[in-house]
Write a protein that holds these residues in place. Structure first.
Motif, PDB file in Angstrom:
ATOM      1  N   HIS A   1       0.916  -1.338  -0.173  1.00 44.61           N
ATOM      2  CA  HIS A   1       0.108   0.074   0.110  1.00 44.61           C
ATOM      3  C   HIS A   1       0.889   1.228  -0.004  1.00 44.61           C
ATOM      4  CE1 HIS A   1      -3.674  -2.116   1.781  1.00 44.61           C
ATOM      5  NE2 HIS A   1      -3.458  -2.752   0.607  1.00 44.61           N
ATOM      6  N   GLU A   2       2.022   1.126   0.884  1.00 42.18           N
ATOM      7  CA  GLU A   2       2.786   2.491   0.841  1.00 42.18           C
ATOM      8  C   GLU A   2       3.449   2.775  -0.425  1.00 42.18           C
ATOM      9  OE1 GLU A   2       5.367   1.395   3.978  1.00 42.18           O
ATOM     10  OE2 GLU A   2       3.949   1.917   5.662  1.00 42.18           O
ATOM     11  N   ALA A   3       3.982   1.639  -1.134  1.00 43.94           N
ATOM     12  CA  ALA A   3       4.655   1.646  -2.406  1.00 43.94           C
ATOM     13  C   ALA A   3       3.798   2.177  -3.360  1.00 43.94           C
ATOM     14  CB  ALA A   3       5.075   0.352  -2.803  1.00 43.94           C
ATOM     15  N   THR A   4       2.312   1.775  -3.450  1.00 45.51           N
ATOM     16  CA  THR A   4       1.446   2.124  -4.224  1.00 45.51           C
ATOM     17  C   THR A   4       0.941   3.562  -4.191  1.00 45.51           C
ATOM     18  OG1 THR A   4       0.376  -0.097  -4.396  1.00 45.51           O
ATOM     19  CG2 THR A   4      -1.009   1.536  -5.238  1.00 45.51           C
ATOM     20  N   VAL A   5       0.908   3.940  -3.070  1.00 43.78           N
ATOM     21  CA  VAL A   5       0.812   5.314  -2.689  1.00 43.78           C
ATOM     22  C   VAL A   5       1.829   6.236  -3.393  1.00 43.78           C
ATOM     23  CG1 VAL A   5       0.664   7.293  -1.083  1.00 43.78           C
ATOM     24  CG2 VAL A   5      -0.787   5.306  -0.878  1.00 43.78           C
ATOM     25  N   GLU A   6       3.171   5.877  -3.044  1.00 43.31           N
ATOM     26  CA  GLU A   6       4.459   6.631  -3.556  1.00 43.31           C
ATOM     27  C   GLU A   6       4.421   6.688  -4.862  1.00 43.31           C
ATOM     28  OE1 GLU A   6       9.047   6.146  -3.395  1.00 43.31           O
ATOM     29  OE2 GLU A   6       7.974   5.549  -1.322  1.00 43.31           O
ATOM     30  N   ILE A   7       4.293   5.247  -5.526  1.00 39.57           N
ATOM     31  CA  ILE A   7       4.853   5.136  -7.105  1.00 39.57           C
ATOM     32  C   ILE A   7       3.641   5.893  -7.834  1.00 39.57           C
ATOM     33  CG2 ILE A   7       5.631   3.547  -8.826  1.00 39.57           C
ATOM     34  CD1 ILE A   7       6.867   2.106  -6.524  1.00 39.57           C
ATOM     35  N   ALA A   8       2.306   5.423  -7.741  1.00 40.90           N
ATOM     36  CA  ALA A   8       1.154   5.454  -8.484  1.00 40.90           C
ATOM     37  C   ALA A   8       0.040   6.536  -7.836  1.00 40.90           C
ATOM     38  CB  ALA A   8       0.635   4.060  -8.595  1.00 40.90           C
ATOM     39  N   ALA A   9       0.662   7.194  -7.086  1.00 37.05           N
ATOM     40  CA  ALA A   9      -0.122   8.251  -6.453  1.00 37.05           C
ATOM     41  C   ALA A   9      -1.746   7.836  -5.904  1.00 37.05           C
ATOM     42  CB  ALA A   9      -0.279   9.613  -7.509  1.00 37.05           C
ATOM     43  N   ALA A  10      -1.705   6.810  -5.615  1.00 40.08           N
ATOM     44  CA  ALA A  10      -2.914   6.278  -5.042  1.00 40.08           C
ATOM     45  C   ALA A  10      -3.149   6.926  -3.460  1.00 40.08           C
ATOM     46  CB  ALA A  10      -3.244   4.818  -4.964  1.00 40.08           C
TER      47      ALA A  10
ATOM     48  N   LYS B   1       3.956   2.188 -14.063  1.00 44.80           N
ATOM     49  CA  LYS B   1       3.378   0.526 -13.984  1.00 44.80           C
ATOM     50  C   LYS B   1       4.487  -0.424 -13.779  1.00 44.80           C
ATOM     51  CE  LYS B   1      -0.972   1.310 -16.685  1.00 44.80           C
ATOM     52  NZ  LYS B   1      -1.632   1.042 -17.884  1.00 44.80           N
ATOM     53  N   ALA B   2       5.556  -0.247 -14.616  1.00 45.79           N
ATOM     54  CA  ALA B   2       6.656  -0.865 -14.472  1.00 45.79           C
ATOM     55  C   ALA B   2       7.652  -0.865 -13.109  1.00 45.79           C
ATOM     56  CB  ALA B   2       7.735  -0.530 -15.654  1.00 45.79           C
ATOM     57  N   ARG B   3       7.549   0.699 -12.529  1.00 49.72           N
ATOM     58  CA  ARG B   3       8.335   0.797 -11.371  1.00 49.72           C
ATOM     59  C   ARG B   3       7.468   0.063 -10.420  1.00 49.72           C
ATOM     60  NH1 ARG B   3       8.200   6.452  -9.798  1.00 49.72           N
ATOM     61  NH2 ARG B   3       9.057   5.682  -7.942  1.00 49.72           N
ATOM     62  N   LEU B   4       6.147   0.163 -10.572  1.00 52.27           N
ATOM     63  CA  LEU B   4       5.176  -0.679  -9.336  1.00 52.27           C
ATOM     64  C   LEU B   4       5.444  -2.130  -9.289  1.00 52.27           C
ATOM     65  CD1 LEU B   4       3.139  -0.195  -7.185  1.00 52.27           C
ATOM     66  CD2 LEU B   4       1.534  -0.095  -8.575  1.00 52.27           C
ATOM     67  N   THR B   5       5.481  -2.612 -10.464  1.00 52.33           N
ATOM     68  CA  THR B   5       5.636  -4.074 -10.540  1.00 52.33           C
ATOM     69  C   THR B   5       6.908  -4.553 -10.206  1.00 52.33           C
ATOM     70  OG1 THR B   5       6.250  -4.030 -12.893  1.00 52.33           O
ATOM     71  CG2 THR B   5       4.070  -4.554 -12.596  1.00 52.33           C
ATOM     72  N   GLY B   6       7.982  -3.619 -10.320  1.00 48.11           N
ATOM     73  CA  GLY B   6       9.496  -3.861  -9.870  1.00 48.11           C
ATOM     74  C   GLY B   6       9.431  -3.755  -8.373  1.00 48.11           C
ATOM     75  N   ALA B   7       8.741  -2.771  -7.668  1.00 48.80           N
ATOM     76  CA  ALA B   7       8.432  -2.796  -6.371  1.00 48.80           C
ATOM     77  C   ALA B   7       7.866  -3.825  -5.706  1.00 48.80           C
ATOM     78  CB  ALA B   7       7.912  -1.416  -5.942  1.00 48.80           C
ATOM     79  N   VAL B   8       6.784  -4.483  -6.482  1.00 50.14           N
ATOM     80  CA  VAL B   8       6.099  -5.726  -5.835  1.00 50.14           C
ATOM     81  C   VAL B   8       7.038  -6.749  -5.678  1.00 50.14           C
ATOM     82  CG1 VAL B   8       4.328  -7.345  -6.543  1.00 50.14           C
ATOM     83  CG2 VAL B   8       3.717  -4.788  -6.802  1.00 50.14           C
ATOM     84  N   LEU B   9       7.861  -7.093  -6.904  1.00 51.53           N
ATOM     85  CA  LEU B   9       8.645  -8.026  -6.789  1.00 51.53           C
ATOM     86  C   LEU B   9       9.779  -8.082  -5.779  1.00 51.53           C
ATOM     87  CD1 LEU B   9       9.304  -8.784 -10.470  1.00 51.53           C
ATOM     88  CD2 LEU B   9       7.498 -10.048  -8.666  1.00 51.53           C
ATOM     89  N   GLU B  10      10.250  -6.676  -5.396  1.00 52.49           N
ATOM     90  CA  GLU B  10      11.236  -6.712  -4.502  1.00 52.49           C
ATOM     91  C   GLU B  10      10.415  -6.823  -3.065  1.00 52.49           C
ATOM     92  OE1 GLU B  10      14.539  -6.636  -2.437  1.00 52.49           O
ATOM     93  OE2 GLU B  10      14.454  -6.517  -4.747  1.00 52.49           O
TER      94      GLU B  10
END
Length: 120
Positions: free
Chosen positions: A26-35, A80-89
């Motif tokens: 959730h934190e990554a999604t807020v930071e990367i995708a402005a959710a 989207k690519a940054r977010l999927t990269g963050a998900v895998l990490e």
């Protein structure tokens, strides 16, 4: 929005820190995708039966974790690519080594224009 679904083999149930993963995601999604934080919703769906290649499913030597994030349209492919990269990490950090081979994947997709929701 975002609608987050995590499908995973139950063979990693004990090795998967789902609460920590969801919070970090959730934190990554807020930071990367402005959710918006309050808009992040995550559903975990364990699977009791995973088949890998030609392996006998009863061998249970492989596990799958797949994360799907549905966002309202408008994010760039780079976002989207940054977010999927963050998900895998984050999966590397929140799924401990287990006695199975882990296959992790992620995708970010646009929600269809027909998407609607309500809160009660």
């Amino acid at each position: 929005m975002p609608q987050i679904t995590i499908d995973y083999s139950d063979t990693v149930q004990d090795a998967f820190d789902r609460e920590g993963f969801a919070r970090a995601l959730h934190e990554a999604t807020v930071e990367i995708a402005a959710a918006k934080p309050e808009a992040c919703k995550t559903q975990f769906r364990p699977s009791a039966y995973t088949v890998f290649g030609y392996e006998d499913p009863e061998a249970r030597g492989h596990a799958v974790v797949h994360v799907t994030i549905g966002l309202l349209a408008g994010r760039s492919e780079e976002t989207k690519a940054r977010l999927t990269g963050a998900v895998l990490e984050l999966l590397r950090e929140h799924v401990a080594q287990a006695a199975v081979t882990l296959h992790a994947s992620a995708e970010v997709r646009d929600l269809d224009a027909s998407y609607r929701k309500f809160d009660r």
